[in-house]
Design an enzyme around this catalytic site. Structure first.
Site, PDB file in Angstrom:
ATOM      1  N   ASP A  91       0.867  -1.177   0.000  1.00 19.16           N
ATOM      2  CA  ASP A  91       0.000   0.000   0.000  1.00 19.16           C
ATOM      3  C   ASP A  91       0.912   1.239   0.000  1.00 19.16           C
ATOM      4  O   ASP A  91       2.144   1.151   0.141  1.00 19.16           O
ATOM      5  CB  ASP A  91      -0.969  -0.005   1.197  1.00 19.16           C
TER       6      ASP A  91
HETATM    7  C1  NOJ Z   1      -3.939   3.988   0.131  1.00 25.48           C
HETATM    8  C2  NOJ Z   1      -5.149   3.151   0.349  1.00 25.48           C
HETATM    9  O1  NOJ Z   1      -5.027   2.470   1.593  1.00 25.48           O
HETATM   10  C3  NOJ Z   1      -5.391   2.123  -0.729  1.00 25.48           C
HETATM   11  O2  NOJ Z   1      -6.637   1.523  -0.511  1.00 25.48           O
HETATM   12  C4  NOJ Z   1      -5.345   2.773  -2.073  1.00 25.48           C
HETATM   13  O3  NOJ Z   1      -5.615   1.822  -3.073  1.00 25.48           O
HETATM   14  C5  NOJ Z   1      -3.974   3.399  -2.255  1.00 25.48           C
HETATM   15  N1  NOJ Z   1      -3.769   4.415  -1.236  1.00 25.48           N
HETATM   16  C6  NOJ Z   1      -3.801   4.017  -3.628  1.00 25.48           C
HETATM   17  O4  NOJ Z   1      -4.582   5.143  -3.751  1.00 25.48           O
END
Ligand code: NOJ
Length: 736
Positions: A263
């Site tokens: 993430d």
């Molecule tokens: C952080 C988020 O936790 C995740 O769900 C998301 O896909 C990513 N950022 C990319 O935007």
């Protein structure tokens, strides 16, 4: 390309190019106006490093991405294409109901269609992979991200998550209008303590495996191409560097062989977690755990070469990760056509086309949950005098916090929907602001209001309510109060809006409350003040049309609660499938020394699976069809049982019932949940019509991790329940 050709290409790459392929960078570095979904300030990338990057997130638009693709490929020594990824969560420009609402629909076909149509729009805009579905099990409504999940039940989440994967990916992600899906956040991100975003997750391995992992597994079994790591710790180790979780559980046990992406910033965050001293050590942990791509941290770019030189990691480990990234690009066909489906012409053709909007409306109607409907308040008649009041009457911010339409004009507000349906004798008033004055939103915006205007707004609404036979009060959560980084310690409707509801209910006894929300909210007071209450979540593009159709009775509200609504936030976390206490209570406050609270009965206001329709259904007692000769029917490894009920529509109009099947293992070597959903079916019946609904019970549905952590069923007594919600007491018994 063949695997051999990919391997030959890898053999020709420098270590810098390899590390570059493992990096994903925010679109903001290519287009300053693009949205960012996380912080940028800490990410100090050099121009050279940027040139070698392998993937870009959060940027879209056919012409823009084609240009960026050309420029990036020209700069790369081996001209490797970028893979563009975006959070297409509940639609691209045509916005479908938020995932929690799709959970409420209990309708995998609908979820699949929404995903498929989102993929058509997104791929025309140049996107190759979506960061969806999120199947994190959610049991605590304080967590802002519950809106992104389909709810508190791992079976429902798995069914819906897999349906979404099929919608996005189809049979071949290379085909036109298809894209790669990325199931997230592995694992158990929804278990954050106290619902605090990014906080620790503390679970037993049994609960992790039994409750949290099955939904990810359902998506993996369905062929999802990517998995995203979560931010949280599992067994005290952050997921992004958790070798046990990623290598043993995800790769070896679950058999996932696609691309694993961290993430946003999760690898470098291991420094804050105090598990890595610096970027280099964080890189070592993650590459060892088998994380292929580093989203928005420079750990791999700064660390891999050094780690290789120091002999701490092997070339094979790096090559394996690069192989997965290049294989994904290959599967998407990017080596042959780096733009894939990006086409300005197709953007015009598909974005917000009639077919997509129609689906958005159907999906919304199918997700609304009718919680109360005293005196048959709903549906309304087009001739009666009705006032629509509340800040959501004219609001276009009704699509949740994870979709970013380029123009809010495409959204149909509630007022527009009522006008479109041609209701006469209606009036409108804003009634209140969304929030109190000076409230700070998660995006940093501070909402300031004129206090004098407040009185005026309220008076207009009260006057409208006085002169109408019914008042529809449209209130709920501001979209910025849900989603990432939007956890709350209370789950109330903002006081400003509650003041409006109270004032309206004093002058009009026929109040219908429509709740716009991304999480279960405290609705006990709202229930008292209203005759009808309907939760509409964040419905998306067709909000107004869907609401108008349902409240004027052209369609039914089709949803059921996918996450229990407590009376009060103090009951969180709350969910239906819990273990039995040694001191069970009788659902009152009369007893002492029993499980629960002294100031709140141990019940939910609206339990999982609950929801009314415009008609009434009657259930016969559950029957198990097979008569096996013994006192109770016997289920064996090779013989299934069939449990059935007959459902009758006792009302005056056609309606659809969501029939739910739960099982209960009465004794086990470890405590077993009071009930577990194992099947559901939506059945539409004409007035007076009856239908038999059957569910097959298989031994595998009854497996769990026994006292020795073996995944098995145990011989003994079971109940199968079939009913309208998780509190049903309609059951038959069998043995295994
Ligand atoms: C952080 C988020 O936790 C995740 O769900 C998301 O896909 C990513 N950022 C990319 O935007």
């Amino acid at each position: 390309m063949t695997n051999e050709q990919i391997k030959a290409l890898i053999a020709d790459l420098s270590i810098e190019e390899k590390a570059g392929q493992l990096l994903q960078v925010a679109g903001n570095f290519y287009d300053k106006d693009s949205l960012t979904t996380g912080a940028l300030d800490y990410f100090k990338i050099t121009d050279k490093e940027l040139e070698l990057t392998g993937s870009i997130l959060s940027i879209s638009g056919a012409e823009k991405l084609k240009k960026i693709q050309d420029e990036c490929m020209a700069k790369q020594p081996h001209h490797i294409p970028q893979v563009f990824m975006l959070d297409i969560i509940n639609g691209y420009e045509t916005i479908y109901p938020v995932p929690m609402a799709q959970g409420a629909s209990f309708n995998p076909d609908m979820a699949k269609k929404c995903a498929a149509m989102a993929a058509i729009e997104g791929s025309a805009a140049g996107i190759h992979v979506t960061f969806s579905p999120m199947v994190d099990l959610v049991r605590d409504a304080r967590w802002g991200r519950v809106m992104e999940s389909t709810g508190e039940d791992s079976y429902l989440n798995g069914v819906l998550g897999a349906a979404m994967v099929e919608g996005y990916q189809g049979d071949d992600i290379k085909s036109k209008g298809k894209m790669g899906a990325c199931v997230k956040h592995f694992a158990a991100y929804g278990g954050a303590e106290g619902g605090r975003d990014y906080d620790t997750v503390e679970l037993s391995e049994r609960t992790l495996r039994e409750e949290y992992l099955p939904a990810y597994k359902a998506c993996i079994d369905d062929g999802v191409k990517l998995v995203m790591t979560s931010f949280n710790t599992i067994k005290h180790v952050p997921a992004a560097g958790n070798k046990w979780l990623m290598k043993k559980v995800l790769r070896d046990e679950m058999g996932f062989d696609g691309m694993l992406i961290s993430d946003y910033g999760a690898i470098v965050e291991m420094v804050n977690h105090n598990i890595a001293k610096d970027e280099v050590q964080a890189a070592e942990l993650s590459i060892n755990a088998g994380v292929d791509m580093d989203m928005m941290s420079l750990c791999y770019v700064h660390g891999l070469k050094k780690l290789l030189e120091e002999g701490k990691i092997s070339q094979e480990m790096i090559d394996e990760a690069v192989f997965r990234v290049l294989s994904l690009k290959n599967e998407l066909g990017l080596f042959d056509n780096p733009y894939k489906d990006a086409s300005a012409e197709d953007e015009k053709k598909y974005i917000l086309c009639d077919e997509h909007r129609k689906l958005a409306m159907e999906a919304a109607m199918d997700s609304f949950v009718l919680l109360e409907n005293d005196d048959k308040m709903l549906p309304l008649s087009k001739d009666e005098s009705v006032c629509f009041v509340g800040p959501f009457v004219d609001s276009k911010k009704v699509y949740g916090s994870w979709t970013f339409p380029s123009n809010d004009d495409s959204i149909v507000s509630i007022r527009q929907g009522i006008e479109n349906i041609g209701a006469k004798n209606v009036s409108y008033a804003q009634g209140s602001q969304f929030l109190s004055n000076n409230m700070k939103l998660k995006n940093g915006e501070i909402l300031t209001y004129d206090d004098e205007a407040k009185e005026k707004l309220l008076k207009e609404a009260v006057d409208a309510a006085k002169s109408s036979s019914k008042a529809v009060v449209c209130i709920g959560e501001h979209a910025q109060f849900t989603g990432e980084a939007a956890s709350r310690t209370n789950i109330t409707i903002p006081e400003e809006q509650m003041e409006l509801l109270r004032a309206v209910s004093e002058v009009n006894e026929n109040v219908v409350t429509l709740v716009v929300n991304g999480r279960p909210l405290e609705l006990a007071e709202g229930k008292k003040l209203s005759k009808a209450v309907m939760v509409v979540w964040f419905p998306g593009t067709e909000t107004g049309n869907a609401i108008a159709n349902v409240i004027y009775g052209n369609n039914e509200p089709g949803g059921r609660v996918p996450m229990s609504f407590p009376y009060t936030v103090g009951q969180e976390p709350c969910y239906y499938n819990r273990l039995k206490s040694g001191r069970p209570n009788n659902g009152t406050l009369e007893q002492g020394y029993v499980m629960g609270y002294i100031d709140q009965i141990d019940k939910m206001l609206y339990p999982f699976g609950y929801g009314k329709t415009y008609t009434e259904f009657e259930y016969s007692t559950v029957e198990i069809e097979e008569k096996t000769g013994e006192e109770k029917p016997v289920l064996t490894l090779d013989k299934t049982l069939t449990a059935s009920v007959v459902i009758t529509n006792k009302g005056q109009r056609e309606g659809t019932e969501t029939v739910q099947m739960y099982v209960q293992d009465l004794f086990g070597s470890v405590c077993r949940p009071v009930k577990q959903l194992r099947g559901f079916e939506k059945v539409t019946l004409a007035p007076g019509e009856s239908k038999k609904v059957s569910f097959v019970i298989k031994e595998e549905m009854l497996r769990f991790y026994n006292i020795d952590m073996e995944y098995t069923s145990e011989a003994g007594d079971f109940k199968v329940y079939i009913g309208p919600d998780s509190e049903t007491d309609n059951f038959a018994e069998f043995v295994i």
